[in-house]
Write a protein that holds these residues in place. Structure first.
Motif, PDB file in Angstrom:
ATOM      1  N   SER A 195      10.515  -1.378  -9.498  1.00  0.00           N
ATOM      2  CA  SER A 195       9.646  -1.947  -8.450  1.00  0.00           C
ATOM      3  C   SER A 195       8.825  -0.880  -7.723  1.00  0.00           C
ATOM      4  N   VAL A 196       9.117   0.388  -8.002  1.00  0.00           N
ATOM      5  CA  VAL A 196       8.461   1.484  -7.276  1.00  0.00           C
ATOM      6  C   VAL A 196       6.948   1.457  -7.448  1.00  0.00           C
ATOM      7  N   LYS A 197       6.484   1.130  -8.657  1.00  0.00           N
ATOM      8  CA  LYS A 197       5.029   1.159  -8.920  1.00  0.00           C
ATOM      9  C   LYS A 197       4.282   0.157  -8.032  1.00  0.00           C
ATOM     10  N   GLU A 198       4.955  -0.951  -7.709  1.00  0.00           N
ATOM     11  CA  GLU A 198       4.338  -1.960  -6.826  1.00  0.00           C
ATOM     12  C   GLU A 198       4.162  -1.399  -5.406  1.00  0.00           C
ATOM     13  N   TYR A 199       5.191  -0.694  -4.899  1.00  0.00           N
ATOM     14  CA  TYR A 199       5.092  -0.121  -3.541  1.00  0.00           C
ATOM     15  C   TYR A 199       4.027   0.967  -3.489  1.00  0.00           C
ATOM     16  N   TRP A 200       3.970   1.793  -4.537  1.00  0.00           N
ATOM     17  CA  TRP A 200       2.967   2.869  -4.566  1.00  0.00           C
ATOM     18  C   TRP A 200       1.554   2.314  -4.704  1.00  0.00           C
ATOM     19  N   LEU A 201       1.434   1.203  -5.422  1.00  0.00           N
ATOM     20  CA  LEU A 201       0.121   0.546  -5.530  1.00  0.00           C
ATOM     21  C   LEU A 201      -0.324   0.074  -4.136  1.00  0.00           C
ATOM     22  N   ARG A 202       0.574  -0.588  -3.430  1.00  0.00           N
ATOM     23  CA  ARG A 202       0.235  -1.090  -2.094  1.00  0.00           C
ATOM     24  C   ARG A 202      -0.112   0.051  -1.143  1.00  0.00           C
ATOM     25  N   SER A 203       0.684   1.108  -1.211  1.00  0.00           N
ATOM     26  CA  SER A 203       0.442   2.272  -0.361  1.00  0.00           C
ATOM     27  C   SER A 203      -0.941   2.869  -0.644  1.00  0.00           C
ATOM     28  N   THR A 221      -0.900  11.967  -6.855  1.00  0.00           N
ATOM     29  CA  THR A 221      -0.300  13.166  -7.458  1.00  0.00           C
ATOM     30  C   THR A 221       1.165  13.269  -7.063  1.00  0.00           C
ATOM     31  N   LYS A 222       1.422  13.038  -5.780  1.00  0.00           N
ATOM     32  CA  LYS A 222       2.801  13.109  -5.269  1.00  0.00           C
ATOM     33  C   LYS A 222       3.686  12.081  -5.979  1.00  0.00           C
ATOM     34  N   TYR A 223       3.185  10.844  -6.112  1.00  0.00           N
ATOM     35  CA  TYR A 223       3.989   9.793  -6.750  1.00  0.00           C
ATOM     36  C   TYR A 223       4.276  10.127  -8.214  1.00  0.00           C
ATOM     37  N   SER A 224       3.270  10.681  -8.898  1.00  0.00           N
ATOM     38  CA  SER A 224       3.462  11.028 -10.310  1.00  0.00           C
ATOM     39  C   SER A 224       4.489  12.144 -10.478  1.00  0.00           C
ATOM     40  N   ASN A 225       4.581  13.002  -9.465  1.00  0.00           N
ATOM     41  CA  ASN A 225       5.619  14.048  -9.508  1.00  0.00           C
ATOM     42  C   ASN A 225       7.003  13.458  -9.248  1.00  0.00           C
ATOM     43  N   PHE A 230       5.140   7.180 -13.899  1.00  0.00           N
ATOM     44  CA  PHE A 230       4.215   6.385 -13.082  1.00  0.00           C
ATOM     45  C   PHE A 230       2.767   6.507 -13.555  1.00  0.00           C
ATOM     46  N   ALA A 231       2.365   7.724 -13.924  1.00  0.00           N
ATOM     47  CA  ALA A 231       0.959   7.968 -14.288  1.00  0.00           C
ATOM     48  C   ALA A 231       0.471   7.058 -15.414  1.00  0.00           C
ATOM     49  N   SER A 232       1.366   6.650 -16.290  1.00  0.00           N
ATOM     50  CA  SER A 232       0.943   5.837 -17.442  1.00  0.00           C
ATOM     51  C   SER A 232       1.022   4.327 -17.172  1.00  0.00           C
ATOM     52  N   THR A 233       1.401   3.935 -15.947  1.00  0.00           N
ATOM     53  CA  THR A 233       1.519   2.492 -15.655  1.00  0.00           C
ATOM     54  C   THR A 233       0.134   1.892 -15.399  1.00  0.00           C
ATOM     55  N   ARG A 234       0.036   0.569 -15.558  1.00  0.00           N
ATOM     56  CA  ARG A 234      -1.225  -0.136 -15.280  1.00  0.00           C
ATOM     57  C   ARG A 234      -1.601   0.039 -13.810  1.00  0.00           C
ATOM     58  N   GLU A 235      -0.576   0.056 -12.935  1.00  0.00           N
ATOM     59  CA  GLU A 235      -0.841   0.204 -11.501  1.00  0.00           C
ATOM     60  C   GLU A 235      -1.538   1.534 -11.199  1.00  0.00           C
ATOM     61  N   ALA A 236      -1.018   2.609 -11.792  1.00  0.00           N
ATOM     62  CA  ALA A 236      -1.605   3.931 -11.534  1.00  0.00           C
ATOM     63  C   ALA A 236      -3.034   4.001 -12.085  1.00  0.00           C
TER      64      ALA A 236
END
Length: 289
Positions: A195-203, A221-225, A230-236
């Protein structure tokens, strides 16, 4: 004169008992205990008659009797029953009764239950009076209490709701820090990591709504680290496309990115509203810094 209903008869008996003098052989607490039982019976009887305001009032009187006898748990329960009756059309009274419930629960160290009731208050503010500010405060308070009781998943759900409301109120920095808090917690478990990608998308959408693509980039950049997948997700990819469009002042590219994302993952109302706000900024500026 119409005959008194059973509930009305019980209520009068309760009132009489509560205001009677204690007498030679019984203590004041016995008097209030008996009155409390009668108020409870009256309240249940009013519920059968679908007279919810009267039921709530009778439960509240019961609660006051329980308080006279120093019965914290029973008082908490009676206030909660009052709130459930008041919920049928009297939201302000329901909130007052829940607030009283919480007083007794926190006194008794029952923070988990207090959090449940605080969350209920948040829901009433949101659904009945559309008071986003107060709803947000209740969700945050409930979240803190759940955290103290190690109910992490429930705490996160409250903090996420609070973050959504902060964003709707235009308080983007607060929203971002709540989303990041929830994401950090979610990273610690294999069950919640997805579910993390959803929170990072919203942020990230919040950062763009602030007109701050620099922060949006830095956060990506921070989230991908924090999570290399994460970098390869549709959200990113979606966020990166939006950042490019915003920085280039390119409304068409922005619209295309939104359309493409929505084809596979339907946009909810929250995302639609914030994306419209970002698009309006590009329209107004032609360009954002």
């Amino acid at each position: 004169m119409p005959a008194k209903s059973p509930a009305q008869t019980l209520l009068e008996k309760a009132d009489k008992r509560a205001s009677s003098s204690a007498g030679w052989f019984s203590s004041a607490s016995t008097k209030f205990e008996e009155a409390g039982d009668l108020y409870q019976q009256a309240a249940n009887s009013f519920k059968i008659e679908k007279l919810f305001k009267e039921a709530g009032d009778a439960f509240a009187r019961e609660a006051e009797c329980r308080e006279q006898c120093k019965e914290e748990n029973e008082a908490a329960n009676a206030w909660w029953n009052a709130s459930k009756a008041y919920k049928r059309g009297f939201p302000d009274l329901a909130i007052q009764a829940l607030t009283q419930t919480i007083v007794h629960l926190t006194k008794g160290g029952r923070f988990r239950q207090a959090a449940d009731r605080e969350k209920e208050i948040g829901q009433i503010y949101l659904q009945e009076s559309n008071d986003l500010r107060k709803a947000c405060e209740s969700y945050e308070r409930a979240g803190e209490w759940y955290s103290q009781e190690d109910a992490t998943a429930t705490a996160n759900a409250c903090f996420k709701d609070a973050a959504d409301l902060h964003a709707e109120l235009g308080e983007y920095p607060q929203a971002i820090s709540r989303y990041e808090q929830v994401a950090d917690h979610s990273l610690t478990s294999a069950l919640t990591k997805y579910s993390v990608k959803e929170y990072w998308l919203r942020s990230s959408l919040c950062a763009l709504a602030m007109g701050d693509s620099v922060t949006a980039r830095r956060n990506m950049t921070k989230y991908s680290n924090q999570d290399v997948s994460f970098a390869s997700t549709r959200e990113a990819k979606f966020v990166n496309a939006l950042i490019e469009a915003v920085e280039g002042g390119d409304v068409e590219a922005f619209t295309a990115a939104v359309f493409e994302f929505d084809q596979i993952t339907k946009l909810d109302n929250w995302k639609t509203a914030i994306l419209l706000k970002i698009k309006k900024e590009i329209d107004d500026d032609g360009r954002l810094t």
